[in-house]
Write an enzyme that holds these catalytic residues in place. Structure first.
Site, PDB file in Angstrom:
ATOM      1  N   GLU A  33      41.430  34.027  19.665  1.00 20.35           N
ATOM      2  CA  GLU A  33      40.836  34.848  20.735  1.00 20.35           C
ATOM      3  C   GLU A  33      41.566  35.959  21.126  1.00 20.35           C
ATOM      4  O   GLU A  33      41.077  36.938  21.194  1.00 20.35           O
ATOM      5  CB  GLU A  33      40.765  33.814  22.145  1.00 20.35           C
ATOM      6  CG  GLU A  33      39.875  32.786  22.186  1.00 20.35           C
ATOM      7  CD  GLU A  33      39.929  32.192  23.494  1.00 20.35           C
ATOM      8  OE1 GLU A  33      39.993  32.771  24.605  1.00 20.35           O
ATOM      9  OE2 GLU A  33      39.801  30.627  23.480  1.00 20.35           O
ATOM     10  N   HIS A  64      34.693  33.051  25.131  1.00 20.77           N
ATOM     11  CA  HIS A  64      34.466  31.512  25.291  1.00 20.77           C
ATOM     12  C   HIS A  64      35.182  30.828  24.000  1.00 20.77           C
ATOM     13  O   HIS A  64      34.725  31.212  22.680  1.00 20.77           O
ATOM     14  CB  HIS A  64      32.832  31.176  25.230  1.00 20.77           C
ATOM     15  CG  HIS A  64      32.795  29.950  25.555  1.00 20.77           C
ATOM     16  ND1 HIS A  64      32.554  29.424  26.832  1.00 20.77           N
ATOM     17  CD2 HIS A  64      32.534  28.850  24.845  1.00 20.77           C
ATOM     18  CE1 HIS A  64      32.455  28.046  26.989  1.00 20.77           C
ATOM     19  NE2 HIS A  64      32.306  27.736  25.836  1.00 20.77           N
ATOM     20  N   GLY A  98      46.195  34.158  32.121  1.00 19.97           N
ATOM     21  CA  GLY A  98      45.949  35.511  31.513  1.00 19.97           C
ATOM     22  C   GLY A  98      46.624  35.794  30.255  1.00 19.97           C
ATOM     23  O   GLY A  98      46.998  37.067  29.844  1.00 19.97           O
ATOM     24  N   SER A  99      46.463  34.960  29.202  1.00 20.33           N
ATOM     25  CA  SER A  99      47.089  35.283  27.813  1.00 20.33           C
ATOM     26  C   SER A  99      46.322  36.267  26.967  1.00 20.33           C
ATOM     27  O   SER A  99      46.457  36.916  26.533  1.00 20.33           O
ATOM     28  CB  SER A  99      47.308  33.826  27.215  1.00 20.33           C
ATOM     29  OG  SER A  99      46.195  33.419  26.847  1.00 20.33           O
ATOM     30  N   ILE A 154      29.243  35.616  37.806  1.00 21.96           N
ATOM     31  CA  ILE A 154      29.010  37.128  38.171  1.00 21.96           C
ATOM     32  C   ILE A 154      27.704  37.272  39.023  1.00 21.96           C
ATOM     33  O   ILE A 154      26.722  36.736  38.422  1.00 21.96           O
ATOM     34  CB  ILE A 154      29.077  38.140  36.848  1.00 21.96           C
ATOM     35  CG1 ILE A 154      30.400  37.632  36.060  1.00 21.96           C
ATOM     36  CG2 ILE A 154      28.848  39.407  37.313  1.00 21.96           C
ATOM     37  CD1 ILE A 154      31.477  38.201  37.025  1.00 21.96           C
ATOM     38  N   ASP A 160      27.433  31.577  29.481  1.00 17.12           N
ATOM     39  CA  ASP A 160      27.689  31.520  28.105  1.00 17.12           C
ATOM     40  C   ASP A 160      26.464  31.800  27.440  1.00 17.12           C
ATOM     41  O   ASP A 160      26.314  31.351  26.313  1.00 17.12           O
ATOM     42  CB  ASP A 160      28.413  30.286  27.882  1.00 17.12           C
ATOM     43  CG  ASP A 160      29.444  29.948  28.560  1.00 17.12           C
ATOM     44  OD1 ASP A 160      30.455  30.927  28.617  1.00 17.12           O
ATOM     45  OD2 ASP A 160      29.892  28.676  29.014  1.00 17.12           O
TER      46      ASP A 160
HETATM   47  C1  GRF Z   1      40.228  31.298  27.439  1.00 18.92           C
HETATM   48  O1  GRF Z   1      40.240  30.050  26.611  1.00 18.92           O
HETATM   49  C2  GRF Z   1      39.050  31.643  27.181  1.00 18.92           C
HETATM   50  O2  GRF Z   1      38.239  31.457  26.087  1.00 18.92           O
HETATM   51  C3  GRF Z   1      38.254  31.159  28.531  1.00 18.92           C
HETATM   52  O3  GRF Z   1      39.318  31.043  29.490  1.00 18.92           O
HETATM   53  C4  GRF Z   1      40.468  30.946  28.702  1.00 18.92           C
HETATM   54  C5  GRF Z   1      41.499  31.822  29.610  1.00 18.92           C
HETATM   55  O4  GRF Z   1      42.872  31.738  29.280  1.00 18.92           O
HETATM   56  N1  GRF Z   1      37.188  32.032  28.930  1.00 18.92           N
HETATM   57  P1  GRF Z   1      43.752  32.698  29.488  1.00 18.92           P
HETATM   58  O5  GRF Z   1      43.943  32.965  30.868  1.00 18.92           O
HETATM   59  O6  GRF Z   1      43.156  34.237  28.870  1.00 18.92           O
HETATM   60  O7  GRF Z   1      45.264  32.375  28.873  1.00 18.92           O
END
Ligand code: GRF
Length: 200
Positions: A179, A109, A12-13, A93, A150
């Site tokens: 991200e 992604h 969940g970061s 989904i 993707d």
């Molecule tokens: C991230 O690397 C995102 O690109 C992928 O899943 C990971 C999720 O990380 N889809 P977090 O749970 O948001 O920390």
């Protein structure tokens, strides 16, 4: 002001970064609902600690993928959600969700799609593949979700240099940092019309 729902499975970061961006006014949106398919995901606990409504929906809570798909769609509809944001959501989904929220579901992604996407390309698998191929660059991509892994329209990308001393683990950290900024920025650009979602 847009009503977001975040779909999560694990850490969940990215979710935390989006909640933070809303709180600090960098994102003109509210996180109305967090849905997790894992009861014990840290993301679910974090959402609850932020007083965000949560739901736990998966194939244990529902009899079949079909009823789960309908339940997810109906839960999102009941919360009047404008944009569905997959933030580390490790489940395909379903068609009911895709039909109702066509071009309104986005994902992040950890590669420069279309490279290193598709089934099995998640987590460290992505960064290991990038390193094994000797790539000089990697990065993150925000894209629209469709029925193929993707493969939906790319909305935004940010490049990260792969250093000569890089390891898959160090690359994962670098990409994740990117991200956290790119996702919230892209959502804001969608909200204020600087990035247009497809209309097909
Ligand atoms: C991230 O690397 C995102 O690109 C992928 O899943 C990971 C999720 O990380 N889809 P977090 O749970 O948001 O920390």
């Amino acid at each position: 002001m847009k009503r977001l729902s975040l779909l999560v499975s694990g850490r969940g970061s990215n979710m935390a970064a989006i909640i933070d961006a809303c709180r600090h006014g960098h994102l003109a949106a509210t996180v109305e609902l967090v849905i997790s398919n894992h009861k014990t995901s840290p993301a679910l606990t974090l959402a609850q600690a932020n007083n965000i409504k949560t739901a736990h929906l998966n194939t244990d809570t529902h009899a079949s993928p079909e009823t789960l798909d309908r339940a997810m769609r109906d839960t999102l509809r009941a919360h009047d959600i404008d944009l569905v944001v997959l933030a580390g959501f490790m489940q395909k989904i379903g068609p009911h969700m895709l039909a109702h929220y066509k071009n309104r579901i986005i994902n992040i992604h950890p590669s420069l799609l279309p490279k290193y996407g598709g089934q099995g390309m998640y987590g460290m698998n992505v960064h290991r593949a990038v390193m094994a191929a000797g790539e000089k660059e990697s990065g993150a991509t925000v894209h629209v979700v469709n029925d193929a892994y993707d493969a939906g329209t790319i909305l935004a990308q940010q490049v990260v240099a792969v250093a000569s001393t890089e390891t898959p683990e160090s690359l994962a950290i670098k990409v994740l940092q990117v991200e956290h900024v790119l996702f919230a920025e892209t959502i804001q650009k969608i909200i204020d019309g600087r990035i247009l979602l497809p209309t097909d």
